[in-house]
Motif scaffolding. Sequence first.
Motif, PDB file in Angstrom:
ATOM      1  N   HIS C  12      46.449 -38.279   8.388  1.00  0.00           N
ATOM      2  CA  HIS C  12      48.615 -37.995   8.481  1.00  0.00           C
ATOM      3  C   HIS C  12      48.380 -36.938   8.237  1.00  0.00           C
ATOM      4  O   HIS C  12      48.155 -35.773   8.669  1.00  0.00           O
ATOM      5  N   ILE C  13      50.464 -37.715   9.667  1.00  0.00           N
ATOM      6  CA  ILE C  13      50.805 -35.975   9.987  1.00  0.00           C
ATOM      7  C   ILE C  13      52.471 -36.280   9.244  1.00  0.00           C
ATOM      8  O   ILE C  13      52.804 -36.668   9.197  1.00  0.00           O
ATOM      9  N   GLY C  14      52.743 -34.557   8.775  1.00  0.00           N
ATOM     10  CA  GLY C  14      53.812 -35.025   8.321  1.00  0.00           C
ATOM     11  C   GLY C  14      53.758 -34.600   7.152  1.00  0.00           C
ATOM     12  O   GLY C  14      52.789 -34.704   6.402  1.00  0.00           O
ATOM     13  N   GLY C  15      55.567 -34.690   6.398  1.00  0.00           N
ATOM     14  CA  GLY C  15      54.692 -34.568   4.438  1.00  0.00           C
ATOM     15  C   GLY C  15      54.329 -33.430   3.929  1.00  0.00           C
ATOM     16  O   GLY C  15      54.612 -32.079   4.610  1.00  0.00           O
ATOM     17  N   ASP C  16      53.488 -33.636   3.274  1.00  0.00           N
ATOM     18  CA  ASP C  16      52.908 -32.757   2.505  1.00  0.00           C
ATOM     19  C   ASP C  16      51.265 -32.869   3.442  1.00  0.00           C
ATOM     20  O   ASP C  16      50.516 -31.764   3.004  1.00  0.00           O
ATOM     21  N   HIS C  17      51.065 -33.228   3.801  1.00  0.00           N
ATOM     22  CA  HIS C  17      50.271 -33.017   5.445  1.00  0.00           C
ATOM     23  C   HIS C  17      50.262 -32.139   5.780  1.00  0.00           C
ATOM     24  O   HIS C  17      51.090 -31.710   6.357  1.00  0.00           O
ATOM     25  N   PHE C  18      48.896 -30.965   6.237  1.00  0.00           N
ATOM     26  CA  PHE C  18      48.760 -30.048   7.284  1.00  0.00           C
ATOM     27  C   PHE C  18      47.773 -30.760   7.719  1.00  0.00           C
ATOM     28  O   PHE C  18      46.243 -30.134   8.257  1.00  0.00           O
ATOM     29  N   VAL C  19      47.832 -29.957   9.327  1.00  0.00           N
ATOM     30  CA  VAL C  19      46.620 -30.761  10.379  1.00  0.00           C
ATOM     31  C   VAL C  19      46.577 -29.079  11.770  1.00  0.00           C
ATOM     32  O   VAL C  19      47.108 -28.620  11.921  1.00  0.00           O
ATOM     33  N   VAL C  20      45.398 -29.050  11.793  1.00  0.00           N
ATOM     34  CA  VAL C  20      45.004 -28.658  12.512  1.00  0.00           C
ATOM     35  C   VAL C  20      44.439 -28.871  13.729  1.00  0.00           C
ATOM     36  O   VAL C  20      43.244 -30.125  13.420  1.00  0.00           O
ATOM     37  N   MET C  21      44.841 -29.235  14.744  1.00  0.00           N
ATOM     38  CA  MET C  21      44.370 -29.165  16.402  1.00  0.00           C
ATOM     39  C   MET C  21      43.572 -28.037  16.640  1.00  0.00           C
ATOM     40  O   MET C  21      44.230 -27.372  17.350  1.00  0.00           O
ATOM     41  N   ALA C  22      42.469 -28.729  17.236  1.00  0.00           N
ATOM     42  CA  ALA C  22      41.292 -27.293  17.568  1.00  0.00           C
ATOM     43  C   ALA C  22      40.562 -27.633  18.699  1.00  0.00           C
ATOM     44  O   ALA C  22      40.406 -28.911  18.345  1.00  0.00           O
ATOM     45  N   GLY C  23      40.129 -26.246  19.085  1.00  0.00           N
ATOM     46  CA  GLY C  23      39.803 -27.099  20.685  1.00  0.00           C
ATOM     47  C   GLY C  23      39.475 -25.999  21.757  1.00  0.00           C
ATOM     48  O   GLY C  23      40.312 -25.293  21.573  1.00  0.00           O
ATOM     49  N   PRO C  24      39.264 -26.564  22.819  1.00  0.00           N
ATOM     50  CA  PRO C  24      39.392 -25.493  24.294  1.00  0.00           C
ATOM     51  C   PRO C  24      40.285 -25.543  24.679  1.00  0.00           C
ATOM     52  O   PRO C  24      41.178 -26.796  24.913  1.00  0.00           O
ATOM     53  N   CYS C  25      40.677 -24.341  25.721  1.00  0.00           N
ATOM     54  CA  CYS C  25      42.108 -24.804  26.794  1.00  0.00           C
ATOM     55  C   CYS C  25      42.223 -26.476  27.493  1.00  0.00           C
ATOM     56  O   CYS C  25      41.781 -27.157  27.405  1.00  0.00           O
ATOM     57  N   ALA C  26      40.801 -26.397  27.948  1.00  0.00           N
ATOM     58  CA  ALA C  26      40.523 -26.974  29.089  1.00  0.00           C
ATOM     59  C   ALA C  26      38.745 -27.481  29.142  1.00  0.00           C
ATOM     60  O   ALA C  26      37.840 -27.041  27.988  1.00  0.00           O
ATOM     61  N   VAL C  27      38.649 -28.722  29.285  1.00  0.00           N
ATOM     62  CA  VAL C  27      37.627 -29.155  29.074  1.00  0.00           C
ATOM     63  C   VAL C  27      36.850 -28.443  30.163  1.00  0.00           C
ATOM     64  O   VAL C  27      37.095 -29.031  31.474  1.00  0.00           O
ATOM     65  N   GLU C  28      35.822 -28.309  30.356  1.00  0.00           N
ATOM     66  CA  GLU C  28      35.167 -27.424  31.490  1.00  0.00           C
ATOM     67  C   GLU C  28      33.765 -28.131  31.763  1.00  0.00           C
ATOM     68  O   GLU C  28      33.259 -28.243  32.882  1.00  0.00           O
ATOM     69  N   SER C  29      33.010 -28.856  31.195  1.00  0.00           N
ATOM     70  CA  SER C  29      31.536 -28.926  30.764  1.00  0.00           C
ATOM     71  C   SER C  29      30.727 -29.869  29.510  1.00  0.00           C
ATOM     72  O   SER C  29      31.772 -29.917  28.681  1.00  0.00           O
ATOM     73  N   ARG C  30      30.464 -30.662  29.232  1.00  0.00           N
ATOM     74  CA  ARG C  30      29.837 -32.029  28.092  1.00  0.00           C
ATOM     75  C   ARG C  30      29.314 -30.831  27.172  1.00  0.00           C
ATOM     76  O   ARG C  30      29.781 -30.618  25.649  1.00  0.00           O
ATOM     77  N   GLU C  31      28.559 -29.571  27.355  1.00  0.00           N
ATOM     78  CA  GLU C  31      27.852 -28.615  27.007  1.00  0.00           C
ATOM     79  C   GLU C  31      29.126 -27.872  26.144  1.00  0.00           C
ATOM     80  O   GLU C  31      28.739 -27.165  24.872  1.00  0.00           O
ATOM     81  N   LEU C  32      29.665 -26.914  26.763  1.00  0.00           N
ATOM     82  CA  LEU C  32      31.249 -26.475  26.529  1.00  0.00           C
ATOM     83  C   LEU C  32      31.837 -27.100  25.516  1.00  0.00           C
ATOM     84  O   LEU C  32      32.210 -26.982  23.829  1.00  0.00           O
ATOM     85  N   LEU C  33      32.333 -28.805  25.858  1.00  0.00           N
ATOM     86  CA  LEU C  33      33.253 -29.022  24.727  1.00  0.00           C
ATOM     87  C   LEU C  33      32.412 -29.737  23.626  1.00  0.00           C
ATOM     88  O   LEU C  33      33.300 -29.503  22.738  1.00  0.00           O
ATOM     89  N   PHE C  34      31.456 -30.373  23.185  1.00  0.00           N
ATOM     90  CA  PHE C  34      30.533 -30.716  22.602  1.00  0.00           C
ATOM     91  C   PHE C  34      30.502 -29.275  21.450  1.00  0.00           C
ATOM     92  O   PHE C  34      30.667 -29.516  20.193  1.00  0.00           O
ATOM     93  N   ALA C  35      30.046 -28.045  22.290  1.00  0.00           N
ATOM     94  CA  ALA C  35      29.896 -26.718  20.990  1.00  0.00           C
ATOM     95  C   ALA C  35      31.756 -26.205  20.008  1.00  0.00           C
ATOM     96  O   ALA C  35      31.130 -26.575  19.333  1.00  0.00           O
ATOM     97  N   ALA C  36      32.466 -27.078  21.208  1.00  0.00           N
ATOM     98  CA  ALA C  36      33.084 -26.346  20.242  1.00  0.00           C
ATOM     99  C   ALA C  36      34.166 -27.975  19.406  1.00  0.00           C
ATOM    100  O   ALA C  36      34.440 -26.736  18.205  1.00  0.00           O
ATOM    101  N   ALA C  37      34.357 -28.500  19.736  1.00  0.00           N
ATOM    102  CA  ALA C  37      33.764 -29.432  19.321  1.00  0.00           C
ATOM    103  C   ALA C  37      33.560 -29.881  17.795  1.00  0.00           C
ATOM    104  O   ALA C  37      33.932 -29.375  17.052  1.00  0.00           O
ATOM    105  N   ASP C  38      32.167 -29.814  18.049  1.00  0.00           N
ATOM    106  CA  ASP C  38      31.538 -29.588  16.684  1.00  0.00           C
ATOM    107  C   ASP C  38      31.744 -28.464  15.797  1.00  0.00           C
ATOM    108  O   ASP C  38      31.940 -28.868  14.668  1.00  0.00           O
ATOM    109  N   ALA C  39      32.053 -27.495  16.187  1.00  0.00           N
ATOM    110  CA  ALA C  39      32.315 -25.744  15.405  1.00  0.00           C
ATOM    111  C   ALA C  39      33.894 -26.337  14.479  1.00  0.00           C
ATOM    112  O   ALA C  39      33.695 -25.951  13.869  1.00  0.00           O
ATOM    113  N   VAL C  40      34.801 -27.271  15.346  1.00  0.00           N
ATOM    114  CA  VAL C  40      36.105 -27.157  14.680  1.00  0.00           C
ATOM    115  C   VAL C  40      35.615 -28.071  13.565  1.00  0.00           C
ATOM    116  O   VAL C  40      36.542 -28.574  12.815  1.00  0.00           O
ATOM    117  N   ALA C  41      34.990 -29.292  13.954  1.00  0.00           N
ATOM    118  CA  ALA C  41      34.974 -30.383  12.952  1.00  0.00           C
ATOM    119  C   ALA C  41      34.102 -29.585  12.036  1.00  0.00           C
ATOM    120  O   ALA C  41      34.447 -29.789  10.614  1.00  0.00           O
TER     121      ALA C  41
END
Lengths: 293, 293, 293, 293
Positions: C12-41
């Motif tokens: 949910h977005i808005g109201g009393d919800h607080f959303v954190v969108m995180a990850g790399p600036c650019a998708v560079e490679s599968r490995e780097l993307l997954f590493a970042a995605a796993d970490a932020v998740a």
Amino acid sequence: MRATFSIGSDLHIGGDHFVVMAGPCAVESRELLFAAADAVAKSGATMLRGGAFKPRTSPMSFQGLGAEGLQLLAEASHRTGLPVVTEVMDPRDVGLVAESAGMLQVGSRNMQNFPLLREVGRQPKPVLLKRGAAATIDELLHAADYILNEGNSNVVLCERGVRGFDPSTRYVLDLAAIPVLRERTQLPIIVDPSHGTGDARYVPSMAAAAMVAGADGLLIEVHAQPELAKCDGQQALTPAIFANLMAKLRALAPLCDKNLCDRSLLRGAPDGVAGRKGDANRSNSVEDEVIAP
Amino acid sequence: MRATFSIGSDLHIGGDHFVVMAGPCAVESRELLFAAADAVAKSGATMLRGGAFKPRTSPMSFQGLGAEGLQLLAEASHRTGLPVVTEVMDPRDVGLVAESAGMLQVGSRNMQNFPLLREVGRQPKPVLLKRGAAATIDELLHAADYILNEGNSNVVLCERGVRGFDPSTRYVLDLAAIPVLRERTQLPIIVDPSHGTGDARYVPSMAAAAMVAGADGLLIEVHAQPELAKCDGQQALTPAIFANLMAKLRALAPLCDKNLCDRSLLRGAPDGVAGRKGDANRSNSVEDEVIAP
Amino acid sequence: MRATFSIGSDLHIGGDHFVVMAGPCAVESRELLFAAADAVAKSGATMLRGGAFKPRTSPMSFQGLGAEGLQLLAEASHRTGLPVVTEVMDPRDVGLVAESAGMLQVGSRNMQNFPLLREVGRQPKPVLLKRGAAATIDELLHAADYILNEGNSNVVLCERGVRGFDPSTRYVLDLAAIPVLRERTQLPIIVDPSHGTGDARYVPSMAAAAMVAGADGLLIEVHAQPELAKCDGQQALTPAIFANLMAKLRALAPLCDKNLCDRSLLRGAPDGVAGRKGDANRSNSVEDEVIAP
Amino acid sequence: MRATFSIGSDLHIGGDHFVVMAGPCAVESRELLFAAADAVAKSGATMLRGGAFKPRTSPMSFQGLGAEGLQLLAEASHRTGLPVVTEVMDPRDVGLVAESAGMLQVGSRNMQNFPLLREVGRQPKPVLLKRGAAATIDELLHAADYILNEGNSNVVLCERGVRGFDPSTRYVLDLAAIPVLRERTQLPIIVDPSHGTGDARYVPSMAAAAMVAGADGLLIEVHAQPELAKCDGQQALTPAIFANLMAKLRALAPLCDKNLCDRSLLRGAPDGVAGRKGDANRSNSVEDEVIAP
């Protein structure tokens, strides 16, 4: 050596040529467009400006006449012999606009609209690229690179004011951008004092200052009846004030080593109805290009 | 009708007069000062600029020669016949500076130093008030009111660039301030393209543009050997480039309805050693004042 | 009452919800993307950010992986259960990007790219609209109107810094835009401290300040190895610093009347491999929309 | 280790202390000053702010009560036990102001008034130095050097907004200046959200954000009847809103590793009439100074 290129057989941009692109902010009606076009042609403008697709801050504002506006511009160009410069906002419209216009304008809001830059870079008409209101000069040059890299070397850069804190003027016209750009690029540089100040009272002095500072041309809003304009009327010159400005520019030009071509003399058509037709918006000739693609 | 006033018997500011104040950023030594003073006098400058009290961002930077600098300026003025404009920063120094100078400068950092403004308003020498780097034009006019309200009506306003985001130039020289100010005040308006751009390469074109835009004069840094300057050397013109600029200004002046008085001709002293002495920094005459106190 | 809407069944977005969108600036490679995605998740981010189409100042810079990047983002979303927010630059790509993304981002350079705004307004996925670097708050709201007017009411506004004069930070993060926007619109407001400061050292404090100032969420760059990033590495947080920031935000949230949903708890998948699949990027549900089209 | 120093025996600035300086923009009358002073003391402010010498854009605006205002501030300080911070504009007034005040303020317009900086550097009271509206962070630090170099090491830096282009707020409050300054100096950093936004509606959220971003304190305008204020009434908080803000700050402080000293508790004087007298504006003790002169 500054870059030069031509539109049609007798309109040259860059080098010792000084180009004046004048006309209404937006194409509003046949009558108003023709009145402005005739007036600027009579006073010696070298190109006709006018917006068919208008980028407006609010979706509620007049958005331009679109394809119908392009058609009216083509008629006004045929009538006066002045090639047209007009804005394209959508990469999907580039082909359509390029058919009618002698030069395509990428507006300040789209300076970093990279798909649009690439698209105008893939067609042969010259491109007028306006500096974004928050863009550094290097960012402007990088934006031009997007066009140049696609093979279109006929790019004209336009200073039109950057954001400032003083409401006395709409933007801060950064005339020092002219000598800075002359250090960094061979591309011709023109100035838009109409948007740069947002106030017709300040346009003539800034236009003359731009010429003296080394600009290769001007982009000026002229409206037959500014008080009726649907957009930016407060910054449009009347035909009479524009005529005075042209006289001033003609007087200054020799001191600036600039040649202010008077197309009305070329065509013997001081009433704005030109003899030369058809080729006004012809694609630029290649023989005098000096920018490598 | 624009306001005019005089310094001594033959230096007029405002109206159709165009004043060029030139010289080094700071007084560094007798030799360097005299070399610059002689050079600018020879090329036709109308006043000598030079800082004895220097406002520097860091206390570690050269702060000027102070009272000794004022003495050297008086000698250079005597030698060349050019009245001196120099900065005063401290309200306690106003009397001292007013003794040596033909015109007192309030710098951009002190535009809203109200005790200083009041103090320079209480003495009779003309005051050059520089716009602050974040000041609106209305704030500049209000600052001038602090001086005018104390009874000193001989205030010259100076545009010297506002803060901007592009490191291409040190400040953004806001030349549109000229026509805006002409709408709002009768006070003479001069432009400082040296601080406004921070780069000697851009000074000549901006100086010429300022004249054409309607300025009443210029404040320009000239240094006999810019590479040796203790402050702002990169923005100082060499004597040779300054001479070229003066020639350009002389050519443009008639087209701007301006009279660029050549004081060297007046005095028959093209080598910079003037015949007229003593009254170069004399308090302004009152007969041609048009600004009511 | 603030507007709220959902992505999938539990974001949910808005109201009393607080959303954190995180990850790399650019998708560079599968490995780097997954590493970042796993970490932020793992640290509790609510959405995954990452650029497939990258708007870069120079055409010589890395332009993103395009369609391949979208595919990798879809895989990373499937893997972590985090819906993806990613930028679309070309109106012709809107359909393609909307297939892969849970939310479409319109970048700051395109805030007034009106054809693009209309196109994202004609598809059903929520849109993240970033403020232009020279845009006033009213101009941002007018830009949002272009999307809303096409029938898409799920618009999130993003403050990401405006142009300033101090090179200490890349932009000036205008946190006061948060309370100003709360006065003027019901649309949710998030903040991008990564672009707003351009420096990872300043991101955590600005992120916390944004929450306390009333933001509805954050957009934060996280890279598994910032020193290797092809774009904007100096502003990317490491996974460890991001984890600390999330802890700080969780502590502050109750004081701000905000609920910082931890999606990893929802899914019992602290290692970043989520159980919920497939609907992560599902079009928003309509039942809790409160913004009228 | 951050620098700390004390005013009197129990007011500490820097380190883990959080100082709230609150009160009216200008001292207007005994009644209004005491009403504001009592209110801010009751809510837990640590210092009383109020202007006796007011720098005003126009000479026609209210200029402050001068020496009489200082006397009233001394009475209000005696009454509430809160040390006073007040502005000094003229180097000739430094001695006078230092007699009455616990801390001297150098305003944003005078950040580069070097004679004034030197003068406040030669007296022992702590100095609050406000960032100029067009000053970079490095320029602020260089300005502080002018004070430090004279031997006064008790300087507090204040972010109060820089010039921006959006009229939505009076200035752009640059909260990122807090972490930037923390990288570059040990001097305490406070924030003035009242001038920074110019609008009371935005002050509480920006005040809280400043604390969370790492500020060491706040400078906040509070007026018993903002609608009657002779200056800047639209940015003054009412006593009730200020009390709410103090409650919020108290809740946030532990999460920011800050100690929000409640001086009213120290003195058992919740009604604002303090028992401790006389030493409220005592010169700072030296025992806990950590800044070398």
